[in-house]
Design a protein around this motif. Structure first.
Motif, PDB file in Angstrom:
ATOM      1  N   ALA A 110       0.810  -1.215   0.000  1.00 26.77           N
ATOM      2  CA  ALA A 110       0.000   0.000   0.000  1.00 26.77           C
ATOM      3  C   ALA A 110       0.846   1.270   0.000  1.00 26.77           C
ATOM      4  N   THR A 111       1.923   1.289   0.790  1.00 28.72           N
ATOM      5  CA  THR A 111       2.749   2.494   0.877  1.00 28.72           C
ATOM      6  C   THR A 111       3.535   2.746  -0.406  1.00 28.72           C
ATOM      7  N   LYS A 112       3.569   1.770  -1.288  1.00 31.08           N
ATOM      8  CA  LYS A 112       4.282   1.919  -2.562  1.00 31.08           C
ATOM      9  C   LYS A 112       3.398   2.450  -3.686  1.00 31.08           C
ATOM     10  N   LEU A 113       2.105   2.617  -3.411  1.00 33.30           N
ATOM     11  CA  LEU A 113       1.226   3.213  -4.412  1.00 33.30           C
ATOM     12  C   LEU A 113       1.633   4.668  -4.633  1.00 33.30           C
ATOM     13  N   THR A 119      -1.616  11.240   1.042  1.00 30.31           N
ATOM     14  CA  THR A 119      -2.185  11.199   2.394  1.00 30.31           C
ATOM     15  C   THR A 119      -1.249  11.847   3.410  1.00 30.31           C
ATOM     16  N   ASN A 120      -0.012  12.159   2.964  1.00 28.35           N
ATOM     17  CA  ASN A 120       0.994  12.773   3.840  1.00 28.35           C
ATOM     18  C   ASN A 120       1.171  11.937   5.108  1.00 28.35           C
ATOM     19  N   PRO A 121       1.548  10.662   4.953  1.00 29.86           N
ATOM     20  CA  PRO A 121       1.556   9.742   6.101  1.00 29.86           C
ATOM     21  C   PRO A 121       2.501  10.157   7.225  1.00 29.86           C
ATOM     22  N   ALA A 122       3.559  10.911   6.898  1.00 33.03           N
ATOM     23  CA  ALA A 122       4.491  11.331   7.945  1.00 33.03           C
ATOM     24  C   ALA A 122       3.805  12.238   8.959  1.00 33.03           C
ATOM     25  N   VAL A 312      -6.391  -0.375  -9.126  1.00 35.23           N
ATOM     26  CA  VAL A 312      -7.688   0.106  -8.650  1.00 35.23           C
ATOM     27  C   VAL A 312      -7.511   0.877  -7.353  1.00 35.23           C
ATOM     28  N   ALA A 313      -6.731   0.329  -6.402  1.00 33.13           N
ATOM     29  CA  ALA A 313      -6.518   0.981  -5.116  1.00 33.13           C
ATOM     30  C   ALA A 313      -5.834   2.338  -5.298  1.00 33.13           C
ATOM     31  N   ASN A 314      -4.887   2.414  -6.223  1.00 35.01           N
ATOM     32  CA  ASN A 314      -4.202   3.684  -6.470  1.00 35.01           C
ATOM     33  C   ASN A 314      -5.165   4.716  -7.052  1.00 35.01           C
ATOM     34  N   PHE A 315      -6.045   4.282  -7.952  1.00 33.73           N
ATOM     35  CA  PHE A 315      -7.032   5.219  -8.504  1.00 33.73           C
ATOM     36  C   PHE A 315      -7.985   5.702  -7.409  1.00 33.73           C
ATOM     37  N   MET A 316      -8.329   4.821  -6.479  1.00 37.52           N
ATOM     38  CA  MET A 316      -9.206   5.210  -5.368  1.00 37.52           C
ATOM     39  C   MET A 316      -8.611   6.368  -4.556  1.00 37.52           C
ATOM     40  N   LEU A 317      -7.278   6.478  -4.565  1.00 37.48           N
ATOM     41  CA  LEU A 317      -6.583   7.536  -3.831  1.00 37.48           C
ATOM     42  C   LEU A 317      -6.312   8.770  -4.687  1.00 37.48           C
ATOM     43  N   SER A 318      -6.761   8.771  -5.924  1.00 41.93           N
ATOM     44  CA  SER A 318      -6.529   9.926  -6.794  1.00 41.93           C
ATOM     45  C   SER A 318      -7.379  11.110  -6.333  1.00 41.93           C
ATOM     46  N   VAL A 319      -6.930  12.319  -6.675  1.00 41.02           N
ATOM     47  CA  VAL A 319      -7.670  13.526  -6.300  1.00 41.02           C
ATOM     48  C   VAL A 319      -9.082  13.477  -6.870  1.00 41.02           C
ATOM     49  N   LEU A 337      -6.975  12.239   1.834  1.00 32.50           N
ATOM     50  CA  LEU A 337      -5.865  13.038   1.319  1.00 32.50           C
ATOM     51  C   LEU A 337      -5.635  14.251   2.222  1.00 32.50           C
ATOM     52  N   ASP A 338      -4.383  14.686   2.309  1.00 29.63           N
ATOM     53  CA  ASP A 338      -4.030  15.883   3.063  1.00 29.63           C
ATOM     54  C   ASP A 338      -4.121  17.079   2.118  1.00 29.63           C
TER      55      ASP A 338
END
Length: 391
Positions: A110-113, A119-122, A312-319, A337-338
């Motif tokens: 997931a973190t490699k998408l 999401t600015n995980p840091a 699909v998962a990467n597209f789900m995270l698109s703007v 998303l941040d």
């Protein structure tokens, strides 16, 4: 600097491999199918990934996520380690903990998408925690939700804003409130909200650790004492409980209840628009806190089309996908998303004008209550059923 460039080049090369291998396949997405708005949004996702990647996304509608968990576990027991029928699963909480425990999920993807960085995980560590459990790259965040209450403003002028006020209000308005019977998600969420609210601050840390007999014996009696007092004031005097949030909403629509709750705040104005709820319905958040969580998607360890599921998962995270999902007319699920790291033109996609009168105010200032450790769910459900299940 050189190592950073090499790392970036390697990541780009690896993602290109995912693109090459992931296109032109089917993805079987196992997800709860109980909400028409969410189902319609997933249909939109189907159209988008078909257009971009020639992926045929199939929504396998579940009544409960545990159905998909059981299926993957059965496949593993049968020795099916590479041709599983579940490519992607909408999941969080106890179901994630169970799948992770039994080695049923693909790790470290997931973190490699590419879009995970949005999401600015840091600065947002919750993006890598599921009910307090580290996701270890096994889940990609999809959205955020919180327990939201709604009421009929014709019947109530001032709704209860805390758990204590709810108890007082229920004695003055007998039969006008109830909650779904566990293991329904909304019913269990109400019980967790109550448990957190009833637990002294000095002891709340125990709720975020794996449950023990000692801690359950220490903390749960306050919950049962509260429910023993509340239940006689509920709909049908607490002798019968509805089975789902849909049934709860139906009672509100029939004006049998004056107060209800949901984990999907946009569901309320959407139901008013469909005439399933009266126009007098208003939403609000409890001032003593709102149970909140992030929901994710995960890829089973034996998925037949792992790379396709990653696309699909990467597209789900698109703007584009996140902004559309957040619109109340679509789903209204809060973005993961941040927005502070997005470009100005991207941020404008998330801005709304003329919110519906029944919508939850965005500036409600209700403290976010983190989900307890998932191991508490089973204990709460079992003890609730032992005490009240025969009613």
């Amino acid at each position: 600097m050189l190592s950073f460039i090499l790392s970036s080049n390697s990541a780009a090369k690896n993602w290109q491999t995912v693109l090459d291998n992931g296109q032109n396949h089917s993805v079987y997405f196992h997800a709860w199918g109980g909400d028409p708005q969410i189902n319609a949004y997933i249909q939109w996702l189907e159209q988008q990934v078909k257009q971009q990647y020639n992926i045929d996304l199939h929504h396998i509608k579940l009544t409960d996520t545990s159905e998909a968990v059981s299926r993957v576990l059965a496949e593993k027991s049968a020795g099916n380690h590479s041709e599983g029928k579940v490519d992607l699963i909408w999941i969080n909480g106890a179901n994630f903990a169970a799948m992770a425990k039994h080695g049923l999920l693909t790790p470290n993807w997931a973190t490699k998408l590419p879009n995970f960085s949005l999401t600015n995980p840091a600065k947002n560590p919750a993006m890598s925690l599921d009910f307090g459990v580290p996701t270890q790259g096994m889940e990609s965040p999809w959205g955020q939700a919180a327990l939201t209450f709604y009421y009929d403003s014709v019947a109530i002028t001032s709704p209860p804003k805390t758990l204590t006020q709810l108890l007082t209000w229920s004695t003055q308005h007998k039969g006008r409130f109830t909650y779904p019977k566990p293991p329904d998600f909304i019913g269990v969420s109400f019980l967790k909200y109550a448990l957190i609210s009833l637990t002294p601050a000095s002891l709340q840390a125990k709720l975020y650790q794996p449950v023990t007999k000692q801690n359950s014996a220490l903390l749960l009696p306050k919950l049962w004492q509260f429910l023993d007092t509340l239940h006689p004031n509920l709909w049908r005097a607490g002798q019968h409980f509805v089975s789902s949030s849909t049934a709860l909403r139906r009672l509100m629509g029939d004006t049998e209840l004056s107060l209800a709750m949901t984990f999907s705040a946009p569901e309320v104005p959407a139901a008013v628009t469909r005439f399933d709820l009266p126009t007098s319905i208003r939403s609000y958040a409890m001032s003593d806190g709102s149970l909140s969580n992030i929901h994710f998607v995960a890829i089973p360890y034996n998925a037949a089309h792992t790379d396709s599921a990653k696309l699909v998962a990467n597209f789900m995270l698109s703007v584009n996908a996140q902004a559309k999902k957040q619109r109340p007319t679509t789903w209204g699920d809060n973005t993961v998303l941040d927005l502070s790291i997005l470009a100005a033109d991207q941020v404008t996609q998330f801005q709304l004008s003329n919110p519906h009168p029944s919508s939850l105010a965005p500036n409600h200032n209700s403290p976010a209550l983190a989900e307890p450790h998932p191991s508490w769910v089973k204990v709460i459900e079992q003890q609730w059923l032992e005490r009240y299940g025969a009613q």
